[in-house]
Scaffold this motif. Structure first.
Motif, short mmCIF file in Angstrom:
data_model
loop_
_atom_site.label_atom_id
_atom_site.label_comp_id
_atom_site.label_asym_id
_atom_site.label_seq_id
_atom_site.Cartn_x
_atom_site.Cartn_y
_atom_site.Cartn_z
N LEU A 373 -112.49 -24.46 -19.85
CA LEU A 373 -113.95 -24.61 -19.76
C LEU A 373 -114.59 -23.23 -19.77
CD1 LEU A 373 -116.67 -26.08 -18.98
CD2 LEU A 373 -115.97 -25.75 -16.60
N LEU A 374 -115.60 -23.05 -20.61
CA LEU A 374 -116.38 -21.81 -20.58
C LEU A 374 -117.83 -22.16 -20.29
CD1 LEU A 374 -116.70 -18.71 -21.26
CD2 LEU A 374 -117.45 -19.50 -23.49
N THR A 375 -118.38 -21.59 -19.20
CA THR A 375 -119.78 -21.88 -18.89
C THR A 375 -120.43 -20.64 -18.29
OG1 THR A 375 -121.29 -23.26 -17.58
CG2 THR A 375 -119.15 -22.81 -16.61
N ASP A 376 -121.76 -20.57 -18.37
CA ASP A 376 -122.46 -19.41 -17.81
C ASP A 376 -123.46 -19.82 -16.74
OD1 ASP A 376 -124.50 -20.56 -19.30
OD2 ASP A 376 -125.38 -18.62 -19.78
N GLY A 377 -123.42 -21.11 -16.36
CA GLY A 377 -124.45 -21.51 -15.42
C GLY A 377 -123.97 -22.54 -14.42
N ALA A 378 -124.90 -23.07 -13.67
CA ALA A 378 -124.58 -24.10 -12.69
C ALA A 378 -124.92 -25.45 -13.30
CB ALA A 378 -125.38 -23.85 -11.44
N PRO A 379 -124.20 -26.51 -12.88
CA PRO A 379 -124.50 -27.84 -13.42
C PRO A 379 -125.92 -28.25 -13.03
CG PRO A 379 -122.94 -27.97 -11.58
CD PRO A 379 -123.11 -26.52 -11.90
N ASN A 380 -126.71 -28.72 -13.97
CA ASN A 380 -128.06 -29.16 -13.63
C ASN A 380 -128.51 -30.39 -14.41
OD1 ASN A 380 -128.54 -28.04 -16.11
ND2 ASN A 380 -129.63 -26.24 -15.34
N ARG A 381 -127.58 -31.09 -15.04
CA ARG A 381 -127.87 -32.37 -15.70
C ARG A 381 -126.70 -33.31 -15.44
NH1 ARG A 381 -132.40 -31.84 -16.11
NH2 ARG A 381 -133.84 -32.42 -17.77
N GLY A 382 -126.98 -34.62 -15.48
CA GLY A 382 -125.92 -35.57 -15.18
C GLY A 382 -125.50 -35.40 -13.73
N GLU A 383 -124.22 -35.58 -13.44
CA GLU A 383 -123.74 -35.35 -12.07
C GLU A 383 -123.84 -33.85 -11.80
OE1 GLU A 383 -122.36 -37.47 -9.39
OE2 GLU A 383 -123.12 -35.54 -8.71
N SER A 384 -124.66 -33.46 -10.81
CA SER A 384 -124.79 -32.02 -10.62
C SER A 384 -124.40 -31.57 -9.22
CB SER A 384 -126.21 -31.55 -10.97
OG SER A 384 -127.12 -32.30 -10.24
N ASP A 385 -123.81 -32.50 -8.43
CA ASP A 385 -123.30 -32.11 -7.12
C ASP A 385 -121.90 -31.53 -7.32
OD1 ASP A 385 -122.21 -31.88 -4.64
OD2 ASP A 385 -122.29 -34.03 -4.15
N PRO A 386 -121.72 -30.23 -7.05
CA PRO A 386 -120.43 -29.59 -7.31
C PRO A 386 -119.25 -30.33 -6.69
CG PRO A 386 -122.05 -27.95 -6.68
CD PRO A 386 -122.71 -29.28 -6.53
N THR A 387 -119.41 -30.81 -5.42
CA THR A 387 -118.29 -31.48 -4.76
C THR A 387 -117.88 -32.73 -5.51
OG1 THR A 387 -119.47 -30.78 -2.81
CG2 THR A 387 -117.53 -32.12 -2.44
N ARG A 388 -118.88 -33.49 -6.00
CA ARG A 388 -118.53 -34.72 -6.71
C ARG A 388 -117.92 -34.43 -8.08
NH1 ARG A 388 -123.40 -38.59 -5.75
NH2 ARG A 388 -124.08 -36.72 -4.67
#
Ligand code: NAG
Ligand code: NAG
Ligand code: NAG
Ligand code: NAG
Ligand code: NAG
Ligand code: NAG
Ligand code: NAG
Length: 818
Positions: A373-388
């Protein structure tokens, strides 16, 4: 007095006066000596930085000590010596130390800090108030286990003393019992003018790298300026791997096993790349990602299968199933990559789950699956709770293959990515936003590009407290290291067993070491295996602790704390506290969060001088000289007859010469001349310096009155013009003699003398023949003491007649007068 182990003499050497004067005007606080000493034993590196500083003012002054150390290392010792009194740092629990620290701050005390700088280093800073005309010695020790990456271990040493230093040196010693197969010196400090300040010696199981730049070079090189040196010296090496089951060592009730088999076929991969194309990737980041992906696709092997997913708030697949890396498929994949555009939000959950689904739908016998996985940000769409997201991904992968998470730039939630990777047998890696980000991405991919084994399980008889023993994948160029305690002392042998799956079959490796051999520990290595075990245990617990919760997390933290306190490691849970002369306790170091005993290897037979009727003994009464260089795995040696007066080194272009008179063991007299006016004459009792007007006489070991001549206990370090020589006084069989070690010399054809021939090129031919300058020479495997080091280690070497090394007659190298 032990603190007098080291003395500095200032005297009026005209060719240095200008520099010395400036330094004294600019730096009232004078760092007159800066040494870095690194000892690597079986990949475990212990580095000591010693800085000696004088306050030349008639008033007390705050003196700073500031150095950079590798992020991977733990500080294990800090000591200050002021006016003969020693102040040792003590490792304490962080919270406890922090309270004292805040009290100190509220009283206006300055305190030390460690902070992260750049990609690989952390900065350690502290200061102390030093009385008028007084001196302070700072000594910092840090330890690290060197990790093998892309086939090499890398020891990084940063040198930035903050001002030019008269007595500056870096000494590195590497000892690897299987033998050193490759040695390279890189980094900004090994370029251009500074390169001739680097000397290297390699001999079978040992290697030395020394860096002795003169004060002048410290201000004139590419990576330095008014404030002296600022750069890295990187020592890269690898070891011989004749035993496929690895290297098993034990001492002191602890063992370590290095496992890195090489002669096995690669396992075909199923690899899926999940690429963030959200709005924040716009500009250079997305461009670098495209470039890296194109290159990575080009490196896939034809029996690899691959998939590509790009995501923002929507998920797009290049192809719904994994496809084989055929030329045709790669071409359409590259077209897909060239069209990746940045756009929208970040739905990491859906994208990673899609990647897992694609791999799960493509089971293949004898292959290794990898999700990246390559990403530059935090999840903010769909499931966006990191723990889940973490829970979803862990459940979907089910421990079947590793997930690697690459966090691009500073806006990423690296803790989240790292934890998710660690929970799935992978690891997190930062990609720094810079011009070389595409190379960083490719570099990461190369590390996982060639899986050789999967499902690696390592077992050890009669052991406990063993570090990680299961590894999902073993990649070419890496190494698996396991350490533990040996609990069953009744065993005759200590055994290691490795079970794994290779391309075609299950494989088993076995190795053992006799318990009776474990008893005979060399004193200097007594605790090395135990410290290595403690280091590795703490490192792995720090990673594991991140993925745990509740009581388990608390238990792991307690274990980390206990070990850190016992072994005095500064980790994210501990701090180093030192009581300063004013009587106040101050925290000096805490770690920022971020994310030979051994098995007796058959030694090379000590052939020595073999005398027989066929090859009569070379019984010259002579003195043996060694030649070694980076390009040659083994040194060459030759004998010269005693009682000759020899030309050792001359540089006509700078008017420098060094001659010496040989007695039976070494030199009894050495003379150095510079220009017409300056000379230094040494014998085993006196040192005589002449500067054109005055003669100054010293005795060895004496403390002289007042910098370009540095007197240490059994050595004199001299810089004249472009040559730096350390002269040692050795003692053998009751006889004293001198030996010069040229630490630096110019590189041009005009150089003459026996030490001018320091870059010997030769080739080993079968039948103990070596080829020097197109000439075949019969050689004998022999030994020689390396008197260019104070410890005078005995090295194996190819003994050849001096004429073939020196390319001349003895008379070309003799002088009538010293
Ligand atoms: C060295 O010491 C001598 C005598 O102690 C003194 O005359 C001379 O000025 C000193 N030189 C320097 C550079 O301090
Ligand atoms: C470097 O450290 C090693 C191990 O502590 C020690 O034996 C050696 O003498 C040191 N070398 C120098 C030049 O200080
Ligand atoms: C330090 O030296 C300066 C100039 O040499 C002098 O003016 C000053 O009084 C001295 N300070 C002390 C504390 O002796
Ligand atoms: C593994 O790497 C070494 C060089 O480090 C190379 O010689 C060897 O061919 C590689 N093995 C495979 C299977 O690619
Ligand atoms: C290796 O160790 C694991 C875990 O302790 C154990 O389950 C397994 O049976 C061992 N395998 C062998 C071959 O000893
Ligand atoms: C090592 O393992 C033993 C049990 O075999 C345990 O009692 C001991 O506390 C452990 N030591 C450490 C330092 O973890
Ligand atoms: C060294 O040289 C000094 C001065 O020339 C002389 O007095 C002394 O005897 C010499 N020492 C030896 C051991 O030759």
């Amino acid at each position: 007095e032990p603190s007098l182990a080291f003395l500095i003499v200032v005297f009026n050497v005209a060719f240095k006066v200008k520099a010395t004067c400036c330094v004294i005007c600019r730096f009232n606080v004078d760092i007159y000596s800066f040494h870095i000493n690194s000892t690597v034993t079986s990949r475990y590196a212990v580095t000591v930085i010693t800085s000696r500083v004088a306050n030349r003012l008639n008033e007390s002054k705050e003196v700073h000590f500031q150095v950079k150390i590798p992020k991977n290392a733990f500080i294990s010792k800090f000591r200050m010596t002021i006016e003969g009194k020693t102040y040792d740092g003590v490792v304490k629990e962080k919270e406890e130390a922090q309270q004292q620290y805040s009290q100190a701050v509220s009283r206006g005390e300055s305190a030390g800090m460690v902070s992260s700088v750049g990609r690989t280093l952390e900065e350690f800073k502290t200061s102390v108030t030093v009385a008028a005309f007084s001196k302070v010695t700072f000594e910092l020790t840090y330890e690290e286990l060197l990790q093998r990456r892309l086939g090499k271990y890398q020891l990084l040493i940063n040198a930035q003393p903050m001002q030019p230093v008269a007595d500056f040196k870096i000494d590195v010693y590497v000892r690897e019992s299987p033998g050193i197969s490759l040695l390279e010196v890189k980094g900004g400090l090994n370029t251009n003018e500074l390169a001739n300040a680097v000397t290297t010696t390699r001999s079978g199981t040992e290697a030395w790298v020394n860096f002795y730049p003169t004060r002048e070079q410290q201000t004139k090189c590419d990576v330095c300026g008014e404030n002296g040196l600022n750069g890295d010296l990187i020592i890269m090496y690898d070891v011989d791997r004749r035993n496929p089951s690895g290297e098993l060592q034990a001492s002191d009730g602890y063992f370590v096993h290095y496992f890195a088999p090489t002669d096995i076929p690669r396992i075909p991969k199923n690899v899926v790349f999940v690429i963030d194309r959200s709005g924040s990737m716009s500009g250079r980041k997305i461009q670098q990602t495209r470039e890296a992906l194109l290159k990575i696709l080009g490196d896939l092997a034809e029996d690899d299968y691959f998939g590509l997913i790009t995501f923002d708030d929507r998920i797009e697949v290049w192809n719904p199933e994994l496809l084989q890396a055929t030329e045709r498929n790669l071409k359409t994949a590259k077209d897909f990559v060239r069209q990746i555009k940045d756009n929208g939000y970040t739905n990491i959950n859906a994208a990673v789950l899609k990647g897992v689904e694609m791999i799960n739908k493509h089971p293949r016998e004898g292959s290794a699956s990898i999700l990246i996985l390559l990403t530059d940000g935090a999840p903010n769409r769909g499931e966006s709770d990191p723990t889940r997201i973490q829970a979803n991904v862990k459940e979907a992968i089910g421990g079947k293959f590793p997930l690697y998470c690459l966090g691009f730039g500073f806006d990423v939630n690296f803790d989240f990515l790292n934890k998710m990777a660690l929970e799935n047998h992978g690891r997190g890696r930062r990609i720094y936003e810079d011009s070389d980000a595409d190379l960083q991405l490719q570099g990461f991919y190369e590390e996982v590009a060639v899986p050789l084994l999967t499902g690696v399980q390592l077992n050890y008889t009669g052991s406990s407290n063993v570090t990680q023993t299961r590894f999902s994948h073993y990649y070419n160029g890496s190494e698996i290291v396991v350490a533990g305690q040996i609990t069953d002392n009744s065993l005759e042998t200590f055994q290691a067993e490795v079970i794994a799956v290779s391309k075609n079959s299950r494989v088993t490796y076995q190795d053992s070491v006799f318990m009776k051999d474990i008893a005979g520990v060399l004193p200097q290595h007594e605790h090395f295996t135990q410290r290595l075990w403690a280091y590795l245990t703490v490192k792995q617990l720090l990673e594991k602790e991140m993925t745990l919760n509740g009581e388990e997390k608390e238990a792991a933290r307690k274990e980390i704390l206990d070990l850190s306190l016992k072994y005095e490691f500064v980790t994210p849970l501990t701090s180093m506290v030192v009581t300063k002369p004013e009587g106040e306790e101050t925290q000096v170091a805490h770690k920022p969060k971020e994310g030979e005993n051994r098995k007796r290897m058959p030694q090379r037979p000590a052939w020595g001088l073999s005398c027989s009727s066929l090859s009569p003994c070379l019984s010259v009464i002579g003195v043996r000289f060694l030649i070694s260089s980076l390009d040659q795995p083994k040194p060459v040696c030759y004998d010269l007859p005693a009682a000759s007066k020899l030309r050792l080194l001359t540089d006509p272009s700078s008017d420098f010469s060094m001659n010496g008179e040989l007695s039976t063991k070494g030199f009894n007299q050495i003379a150095l001349h510079y220009k017409t006016d300056y000379s230094l004459m040494l014998n085993t009792s006196h040192i005589l310096y002449h500067d054109g007007l005055n003669d100054v006489m010293f005795l060895w070991g004496q403390e002289p009155s007042n910098v370009s001549l540095i007197l240490r206990i059994e050595e004199v370090d001299v810089t004249m013009g472009t040559v730096r020589v350390v002269l040692f006084r050795h003692k053998k069989d009751g006889e004293m003699f001198l030996w010069p070690a040229v630490q630096q010399q110019p590189n041009h054809v005009g150089i003459q003398g026996i030490f001018g021939k320091n870059n010997l090129e030769y080739e080993e031919l079968p039948g103990s023949v070596i080829k020097i300058k197109d000439q075949d020479v019969k050689a004998t495997w022999s030994t020689a003491a390396d008197y260019r080091r104070s410890s005078a280690p005995v090295l194996g070497c190819w003994l050849v007649p001096y004429k073939s090394v020196l390319q001349g007659e003895l008379s070309d190298f003799t002088v009538s007068q010293l």
